[in-house]
Design a protein around this motif. Structure first.
Motif, PDB file in Angstrom:
ATOM      1  N   ILE A  12      49.225 137.920 -23.538  1.00  0.00           N
ATOM      2  CA  ILE A  12      48.669 137.801 -22.190  1.00  0.00           C
ATOM      3  C   ILE A  12      48.882 136.395 -21.648  1.00  0.00           C
ATOM      4  O   ILE A  12      49.266 136.204 -20.489  1.00  0.00           O
ATOM      5  CB  ILE A  12      47.166 138.144 -22.218  1.00  0.00           C
ATOM      6  N   ILE A  13      48.642 135.402 -22.503  1.00  0.00           N
ATOM      7  CA  ILE A  13      48.819 134.006 -22.090  1.00  0.00           C
ATOM      8  C   ILE A  13      50.276 133.741 -21.723  1.00  0.00           C
ATOM      9  O   ILE A  13      50.578 133.098 -20.713  1.00  0.00           O
ATOM     10  CB  ILE A  13      48.378 133.052 -23.213  1.00  0.00           C
ATOM     11  N   LYS A  14      51.212 134.235 -22.550  1.00  0.00           N
ATOM     12  CA  LYS A  14      52.635 134.018 -22.288  1.00  0.00           C
ATOM     13  C   LYS A  14      53.047 134.622 -20.950  1.00  0.00           C
ATOM     14  O   LYS A  14      53.779 134.004 -20.174  1.00  0.00           O
ATOM     15  CB  LYS A  14      53.472 134.613 -23.419  1.00  0.00           C
ATOM     16  N   ALA A  15      52.573 135.844 -20.698  1.00  0.00           N
ATOM     17  CA  ALA A  15      52.916 136.496 -19.428  1.00  0.00           C
ATOM     18  C   ALA A  15      52.348 135.718 -18.247  1.00  0.00           C
ATOM     19  O   ALA A  15      53.026 135.523 -17.232  1.00  0.00           O
ATOM     20  CB  ALA A  15      52.386 137.933 -19.427  1.00  0.00           C
ATOM     21  N   GLY A  16      51.097 135.260 -18.376  1.00  0.00           N
ATOM     22  CA  GLY A  16      50.482 134.483 -17.307  1.00  0.00           C
ATOM     23  C   GLY A  16      51.201 133.169 -17.057  1.00  0.00           C
ATOM     24  O   GLY A  16      51.378 132.751 -15.906  1.00  0.00           O
ATOM     25  N   VAL A  17      51.631 132.509 -18.139  1.00  0.00           N
ATOM     26  CA  VAL A  17      52.348 131.231 -18.012  1.00  0.00           C
ATOM     27  C   VAL A  17      53.682 131.430 -17.304  1.00  0.00           C
ATOM     28  O   VAL A  17      54.076 130.629 -16.441  1.00  0.00           O
ATOM     29  CB  VAL A  17      52.563 130.591 -19.398  1.00  0.00           C
ATOM     30  N   ILE A  18      54.389 132.507 -17.638  1.00  0.00           N
ATOM     31  CA  ILE A  18      55.685 132.783 -17.001  1.00  0.00           C
ATOM     32  C   ILE A  18      55.522 132.967 -15.494  1.00  0.00           C
ATOM     33  O   ILE A  18      56.287 132.411 -14.694  1.00  0.00           O
ATOM     34  CB  ILE A  18      56.336 134.033 -17.637  1.00  0.00           C
ATOM     35  N   ILE A  19      54.516 133.740 -15.100  1.00  0.00           N
ATOM     36  CA  ILE A  19      54.273 133.970 -13.671  1.00  0.00           C
ATOM     37  C   ILE A  19      53.868 132.669 -12.979  1.00  0.00           C
ATOM     38  O   ILE A  19      54.329 132.362 -11.872  1.00  0.00           O
ATOM     39  CB  ILE A  19      53.190 135.045 -13.487  1.00  0.00           C
ATOM     40  N   ALA A  20      53.007 131.878 -13.643  1.00  0.00           N
ATOM     41  CA  ALA A  20      52.554 130.612 -13.054  1.00  0.00           C
ATOM     42  C   ALA A  20      53.714 129.637 -12.889  1.00  0.00           C
ATOM     43  O   ALA A  20      53.834 128.964 -11.854  1.00  0.00           O
ATOM     44  CB  ALA A  20      51.464 129.984 -13.930  1.00  0.00           C
ATOM     45  N   VAL A  21      54.592 129.556 -13.886  1.00  0.00           N
ATOM     46  CA  VAL A  21      55.753 128.658 -13.809  1.00  0.00           C
ATOM     47  C   VAL A  21      56.679 129.092 -12.676  1.00  0.00           C
ATOM     48  O   VAL A  21      57.198 128.258 -11.913  1.00  0.00           O
ATOM     49  CB  VAL A  21      56.512 128.646 -15.152  1.00  0.00           C
ATOM     50  N   ALA A  22      56.883 130.405 -12.550  1.00  0.00           N
ATOM     51  CA  ALA A  22      57.745 130.904 -11.476  1.00  0.00           C
ATOM     52  C   ALA A  22      57.175 130.540 -10.100  1.00  0.00           C
ATOM     53  O   ALA A  22      57.916 130.137  -9.186  1.00  0.00           O
ATOM     54  CB  ALA A  22      57.893 132.420 -11.596  1.00  0.00           C
ATOM     55  N   TYR A  23      55.854 130.632  -9.965  1.00  0.00           N
ATOM     56  CA  TYR A  23      55.229 130.313  -8.672  1.00  0.00           C
ATOM     57  C   TYR A  23      55.309 128.815  -8.372  1.00  0.00           C
ATOM     58  O   TYR A  23      55.588 128.407  -7.234  1.00  0.00           O
ATOM     59  CB  TYR A  23      53.767 130.771  -8.686  1.00  0.00           C
TER      60      TYR A  23
END
Length: 271
Positions: free
Chosen positions: A42-53
Motif C-alpha cells: 500500500i505504501i509503495k503504491a501511494g508513494v508512486i502516485i505521490a511522486v507522479a503528482y
C-alpha cells in the motif's frame, strides 16, 4: 530584548518532547503493523502516485495534472478495492488492542509437552496443528471446535492427532497450560504467493497468524517437517532447538516459566 526571550517555557518544552515521543512511537507501531500485514504494498503504491503528482507539478505537466485531478476519487476507490485484503488485515490488527496491553498475556507453561508430541508425530508423519493464544482472544475459533479444558500432555496431543479421531483434522487451541479446545477450524491464508506444495494445515496456520497475534505450530503430514507461523509469515522445517527458542521469544517466556510434563507421561511418550 533578553537573549533568552525566544526560548520556550518548561511546560512548552515538555509538550514538544511528549509530542515528538508520541509521534515516534505511533510511526514505529504503524510501520510494524504494515510489515506484519504485508501492507508495504500500500505504501509503495501511494508513494508512486505521490511522486507522479509532484513531478507533474514541478515540471508543469498540465495533461498529467489534469488526469490525476480528474481520476483522484476513482484512484482512491480502486486503491481500496485492490488492496482490500491488506487493509482488512490492518484494521483487524488495530482492533486487537494489544499495543498498550500489559500483564494480560497467558503463560504457556507446557511448550515442552507440545514439542515432544510434535517430535513423535513428525517421526511417523502425522499432521498436527496447535495454536498458542497470545493477546488476541480466539472465542470465535474456539466455538468451532470441542471444548476440552484439559491439562496439556504429549500423550493427549498424540492421541488427538496420531489416530483418526473426530478431532484430528482440526486445530488444538492452547492457552496457559491447558488445551482449551480441539477440532477447531481456522481461517485460510489470503496470500497469493504461498507455495502450492503447502497443504490446508499450513494455509490455516498462516491464515490465523495473519488475522491475530497467535503463534501456530504445524507438523506436515507429507514430509514430517515442523514449522511455526506468526506475524503473517511461515517459518518452515525448524529444528527442535529453533522451535523452542522461537516459542520462548514470541510468547515472552523465561526458562522459569516453562514446566515439563510429569516424568511418567514423558517416559511413556518417548516409548
Amino acid at each position: 530584548m533578553s537573549p533568552f526571550s525566544s526560548l520556550h517555557s518548561p511546560v512548552e518544552i515538555i509538550q514538544i518532547v511528549l509530542d515528538i515521543l508520541f509521534l515516534a512511537f505511533l510511526l514505529y507501531k504503524v510501520y510494524g503493523l504494515l510489515v506484519k500485514t504485508n501492507g508495504m504494498q500500500i505504501i509503495k503504491a501511494g508513494v508512486i502516485i505521490a511522486v507522479a503528482y509532484v513531478l507533474a507539478l514541478v515540471l508543469n505537466l498540465k495533461t498529467l495534472q489534469w488526469l490525476l485531478n480528474i481520476s483522484g476519487p476513482s484512484l482512491v476507490i480502486g486503491f481500496c478495492i485492490v488492496f482490500q485484503p491488506e487493509l482488512r488485515k490492518i484494521f483487524l490488527k488495530l482492533g486487537q488492542g494489544s499495543w498498550f496491553a500489559i500483564g494480560n498475556r497467558p503463560r504457556h507453561t507446557s511448550i515442552e509437552s507440545v514439542l515432544l508430541a510434535a517430535e513423535q508425530l513428525s517421526a511417523c508423519k502425522r499432521g498436527m496443528l496447535v495454536v498458542f493464544i497470545n493477546h488476541t482472544e480466539l472465542k470465535g475459533i474456539i466455538e468451532t471446535g470441542t471444548r476440552l479444558d484439559a491439562k496439556i500432555t504429549s500423550n493427549l496431543l498424540v492421541t488427538i492427532f496420531r489416530y483418526d479421531t473426530p478431532l484430528h483434522d482440526g486445530a488444538v487451541i492452547v492457552q496457559g497450560g491447558k488445551i482449551v479446545a480441539a477440532g477447531c477450524f481456522l481461517p485460510l491464508s489470503e496470500q497469493y504467493d504461498i507455495k502450492k506444495t503447502f497443504g490446508t494445515r499450513h494455509r490455516a496456520a498462516l491464515g490465523v497468524s495473519e488475522q491475530t497475534d497467535a503463534v501456530v505450530l504445524v507438523v506436515s503430514e507429507e514430509t514430517g517437517a515442523i514449522s511455526l507461523a506468526y506475524d503473517s509469515k511461515l517459518h518452515y522445517n525448524l529444528t527442535l532447538e529453533q522451535l523452542s527458542k522461537t516459542l520462548e521469544t514470541e510468547l515472552e517466556l523465561s526458562p522459569a516459566d516453562i514446566t515439563e510434563e510429569d516424568d511418567a507421561d514423558a517416559v511413556q511418550g518417548k516409548l
